[in-house]
Motif scaffolding. Sequence first.
Motif, PDB file in Angstrom:
ATOM      1  N   THR A 122      35.106 -65.179   0.603  1.00 14.83           N
ATOM      2  CA  THR A 122      35.244 -63.861   1.209  1.00 14.83           C
ATOM      3  C   THR A 122      34.965 -62.807   0.148  1.00 14.83           C
ATOM      4  O   THR A 122      35.432 -62.917  -0.988  1.00 14.83           O
ATOM      5  N   GLN A 123      34.185 -61.802   0.506  1.00 16.31           N
ATOM      6  CA  GLN A 123      33.753 -60.784  -0.459  1.00 16.31           C
ATOM      7  C   GLN A 123      34.847 -59.744  -0.667  1.00 16.31           C
ATOM      8  O   GLN A 123      35.389 -59.190   0.301  1.00 16.31           O
ATOM      9  N   LYS A 125      35.020 -68.675 -11.465  1.00 17.24           N
ATOM     10  CA  LYS A 125      36.100 -68.658 -12.437  1.00 17.24           C
ATOM     11  C   LYS A 125      37.466 -68.734 -11.768  1.00 17.24           C
ATOM     12  O   LYS A 125      37.660 -68.232 -10.671  1.00 17.24           O
ATOM     13  N   PHE A 126      38.378 -69.338 -12.465  1.00 20.51           N
ATOM     14  CA  PHE A 126      39.744 -69.500 -11.986  1.00 20.51           C
ATOM     15  C   PHE A 126      40.460 -68.155 -11.881  1.00 20.51           C
ATOM     16  O   PHE A 126      40.325 -67.300 -12.758  1.00 20.51           O
ATOM     17  N   VAL A 127      41.225 -67.990 -10.819  1.00 20.76           N
ATOM     18  CA  VAL A 127      42.043 -66.797 -10.635  1.00 20.76           C
ATOM     19  C   VAL A 127      43.531 -67.160 -10.633  1.00 20.76           C
ATOM     20  O   VAL A 127      44.310 -66.626 -11.412  1.00 20.76           O
ATOM     21  N   ALA A 128      43.916 -68.078  -9.746  1.00 27.34           N
ATOM     22  CA  ALA A 128      45.321 -68.451  -9.632  1.00 27.34           C
ATOM     23  C   ALA A 128      45.435 -69.808  -8.950  1.00 27.34           C
ATOM     24  O   ALA A 128      44.546 -70.201  -8.196  1.00 27.34           O
ATOM     25  N   SER A 129      46.540 -70.496  -9.229  1.00 24.76           N
ATOM     26  CA  SER A 129      46.783 -71.779  -8.574  1.00 24.76           C
ATOM     27  C   SER A 129      48.255 -71.897  -8.216  1.00 24.76           C
ATOM     28  O   SER A 129      49.110 -71.214  -8.796  1.00 24.76           O
ATOM     29  N   ILE A 130      48.523 -72.784  -7.263  1.00 26.27           N
ATOM     30  CA  ILE A 130      49.898 -73.003  -6.822  1.00 26.27           C
ATOM     31  C   ILE A 130      50.073 -74.472  -6.499  1.00 26.27           C
ATOM     32  O   ILE A 130      49.202 -75.092  -5.879  1.00 26.27           O
ATOM     33  N   SER A 131      51.185 -75.039  -6.941  1.00 22.11           N
ATOM     34  CA  SER A 131      51.443 -76.451  -6.687  1.00 22.11           C
ATOM     35  C   SER A 131      51.769 -76.685  -5.219  1.00 22.11           C
ATOM     36  O   SER A 131      52.045 -75.748  -4.470  1.00 22.11           O
ATOM     37  N   TRP A 132      51.763 -77.962  -4.826  1.00 25.19           N
ATOM     38  CA  TRP A 132      51.984 -78.261  -3.420  1.00 25.19           C
ATOM     39  C   TRP A 132      53.375 -77.844  -2.968  1.00 25.19           C
ATOM     40  O   TRP A 132      53.574 -77.513  -1.798  1.00 25.19           O
ATOM     41  N   GLU A 145      36.303 -54.478 -11.769  1.00 23.96           N
ATOM     42  CA  GLU A 145      35.953 -55.791 -12.325  1.00 23.96           C
ATOM     43  C   GLU A 145      36.525 -56.951 -11.517  1.00 23.96           C
ATOM     44  O   GLU A 145      36.217 -58.114 -11.798  1.00 23.96           O
ATOM     45  N   ASP A 146      37.341 -56.666 -10.527  1.00 19.35           N
ATOM     46  CA  ASP A 146      37.814 -57.705  -9.618  1.00 19.35           C
ATOM     47  C   ASP A 146      36.803 -58.000  -8.509  1.00 19.35           C
ATOM     48  O   ASP A 146      37.002 -58.934  -7.726  1.00 19.35           O
ATOM     49  N   THR A 147      35.744 -57.213  -8.452  1.00 17.80           N
ATOM     50  CA  THR A 147      34.721 -57.414  -7.432  1.00 17.80           C
ATOM     51  C   THR A 147      34.071 -58.782  -7.585  1.00 17.80           C
ATOM     52  O   THR A 147      33.588 -59.136  -8.657  1.00 17.80           O
ATOM     53  N   ALA A 148      34.082 -59.548  -6.507  1.00 17.40           N
ATOM     54  CA  ALA A 148      33.545 -60.913  -6.521  1.00 17.40           C
ATOM     55  C   ALA A 148      33.687 -61.517  -5.137  1.00 17.40           C
ATOM     56  O   ALA A 148      34.366 -60.957  -4.266  1.00 17.40           O
ATOM     57  N   VAL A 149      33.081 -62.684  -4.972  1.00 21.07           N
ATOM     58  CA  VAL A 149      33.372 -63.515  -3.813  1.00 21.07           C
ATOM     59  C   VAL A 149      34.544 -64.415  -4.198  1.00 21.07           C
ATOM     60  O   VAL A 149      34.504 -65.077  -5.234  1.00 21.07           O
ATOM     61  N   TYR A 150      35.568 -64.402  -3.384  1.00 22.48           N
ATOM     62  CA  TYR A 150      36.777 -65.170  -3.661  1.00 22.48           C
ATOM     63  C   TYR A 150      36.777 -66.441  -2.812  1.00 22.48           C
ATOM     64  O   TYR A 150      36.577 -66.386  -1.599  1.00 22.48           O
ATOM     65  N   TYR A 151      37.016 -67.575  -3.477  1.00 19.73           N
ATOM     66  CA  TYR A 151      37.028 -68.878  -2.820  1.00 19.73           C
ATOM     67  C   TYR A 151      38.409 -69.515  -2.952  1.00 19.73           C
ATOM     68  O   TYR A 151      39.029 -69.448  -4.013  1.00 19.73           O
ATOM     69  N   SER A 156      50.417 -79.524   2.876  1.00 15.59           N
ATOM     70  CA  SER A 156      51.754 -79.499   2.306  1.00 15.59           C
ATOM     71  C   SER A 156      51.931 -80.426   1.114  1.00 15.59           C
ATOM     72  O   SER A 156      52.923 -80.314   0.398  1.00 15.59           O
ATOM     73  N   ASP A 157      50.961 -81.330   0.889  1.00 16.33           N
ATOM     74  CA  ASP A 157      51.108 -82.269  -0.214  1.00 16.33           C
ATOM     75  C   ASP A 157      49.984 -82.161  -1.238  1.00 16.33           C
ATOM     76  O   ASP A 157      49.789 -83.074  -2.050  1.00 16.33           O
ATOM     77  N   ILE A 158      49.235 -81.077  -1.218  1.00 19.75           N
ATOM     78  CA  ILE A 158      48.144 -80.911  -2.169  1.00 19.75           C
ATOM     79  C   ILE A 158      48.191 -79.538  -2.817  1.00 19.75           C
ATOM     80  O   ILE A 158      48.663 -78.577  -2.223  1.00 19.75           O
ATOM     81  N   ASP A 159      47.724 -79.477  -4.049  1.00 17.91           N
ATOM     82  CA  ASP A 159      47.681 -78.212  -4.782  1.00 17.91           C
ATOM     83  C   ASP A 159      46.537 -77.336  -4.279  1.00 17.91           C
ATOM     84  O   ASP A 159      45.544 -77.831  -3.742  1.00 17.91           O
ATOM     85  N   MET A 160      46.676 -76.056  -4.494  1.00 18.36           N
ATOM     86  CA  MET A 160      45.658 -75.120  -4.025  1.00 18.36           C
ATOM     87  C   MET A 160      45.424 -74.030  -5.058  1.00 18.36           C
ATOM     88  O   MET A 160      46.263 -73.805  -5.939  1.00 18.36           O
ATOM     89  N   GLY A 161      44.291 -73.357  -4.936  1.00 13.24           N
ATOM     90  CA  GLY A 161      43.989 -72.311  -5.906  1.00 13.24           C
ATOM     91  C   GLY A 161      42.953 -71.337  -5.387  1.00 13.24           C
ATOM     92  O   GLY A 161      42.306 -71.571  -4.364  1.00 13.24           O
ATOM     93  N   TRP A 162      42.839 -70.236  -6.109  1.00  9.72           N
ATOM     94  CA  TRP A 162      41.823 -69.215  -5.835  1.00  9.72           C
ATOM     95  C   TRP A 162      40.888 -69.116  -7.032  1.00  9.72           C
ATOM     96  O   TRP A 162      41.342 -69.088  -8.186  1.00  9.72           O
ATOM     97  N   PHE A 163      39.603 -69.032  -6.760  1.00  9.73           N
ATOM     98  CA  PHE A 163      38.585 -68.801  -7.762  1.00  9.73           C
ATOM     99  C   PHE A 163      37.737 -67.628  -7.295  1.00  9.73           C
ATOM    100  O   PHE A 163      37.758 -67.262  -6.117  1.00  9.73           O
ATOM    101  N   ARG A 164      36.989 -67.033  -8.197  1.00  7.79           N
ATOM    102  CA  ARG A 164      36.094 -65.947  -7.810  1.00  7.79           C
ATOM    103  C   ARG A 164      34.783 -66.052  -8.578  1.00  7.79           C
ATOM    104  O   ARG A 164      34.722 -66.584  -9.679  1.00  7.79           O
ATOM    105  N   GLN A 165      33.746 -65.526  -7.952  1.00  6.93           N
ATOM    106  CA  GLN A 165      32.416 -65.572  -8.541  1.00  6.93           C
ATOM    107  C   GLN A 165      31.738 -64.241  -8.354  1.00  6.93           C
ATOM    108  O   GLN A 165      31.489 -63.813  -7.221  1.00  6.93           O
ATOM    109  N   ALA A 166      31.457 -63.579  -9.465  1.00  3.96           N
ATOM    110  CA  ALA A 166      30.728 -62.321  -9.449  1.00  3.96           C
ATOM    111  C   ALA A 166      29.232 -62.621  -9.554  1.00  3.96           C
ATOM    112  O   ALA A 166      28.845 -63.689 -10.023  1.00  3.96           O
ATOM    113  N   PRO A 167      28.386 -61.682  -9.131  1.00  2.00           N
ATOM    114  CA  PRO A 167      26.936 -61.912  -9.188  1.00  2.00           C
ATOM    115  C   PRO A 167      26.473 -62.259 -10.599  1.00  2.00           C
ATOM    116  O   PRO A 167      26.824 -61.588 -11.562  1.00  2.00           O
ATOM    117  N   GLY A 168      25.710 -63.328 -10.700  1.00  2.00           N
ATOM    118  CA  GLY A 168      25.167 -63.729 -11.987  1.00  2.00           C
ATOM    119  C   GLY A 168      26.129 -64.467 -12.882  1.00  2.00           C
ATOM    120  O   GLY A 168      25.781 -64.797 -14.026  1.00  2.00           O
TER     121      GLY A 168
END
Length: 122
Positions: free
Chosen positions: A116-117, A46-53, A89-95, A30-42
């Motif tokens: 998660t794939q 890369k950054f996808v989205a972020s949200i403040s706490w 092109e959205d295909t990737a592993v999302y972290y 509840s007091d830390i920022d969070m975000g989503w990144f993704r990584q495609a093969p090779g």
Amino acid sequence: QVQLVESGGGLVQAGGSLRLSCAASRRTISDIDMGWFRQAPGEERKFVASISWTGRSTSYTDSVKGRFLISRDNGKNTMYLQMNSLKPEDTAVYYCGAGPVGGIGSRGYNYWGQGTQVTVSS
């Protein structure tokens, strides 16, 4: 320490939708920022989205604006990424990541999930 676990990935046809979840444990998020990144093969992660706490401030990479929505429920210690109008092109592993700085750079995050794939077929 924060433990993050992503879920909700899978195989979907182009134009479809998926909702990713990132559940946190061992510590409140509840007091830390969070975000989503993704990584495609090779490619690098890369950054996808972020949200403040507070959830009041969000940011998206240009390629997902208008299609993806990031949100969080601090009461459930969980962050979400609603992904609509998916493209191959959205295909990737999302972290998911959590950290005191957050933002668009991976260095702003101290904690990461295992990923998660997401696969979008044409």
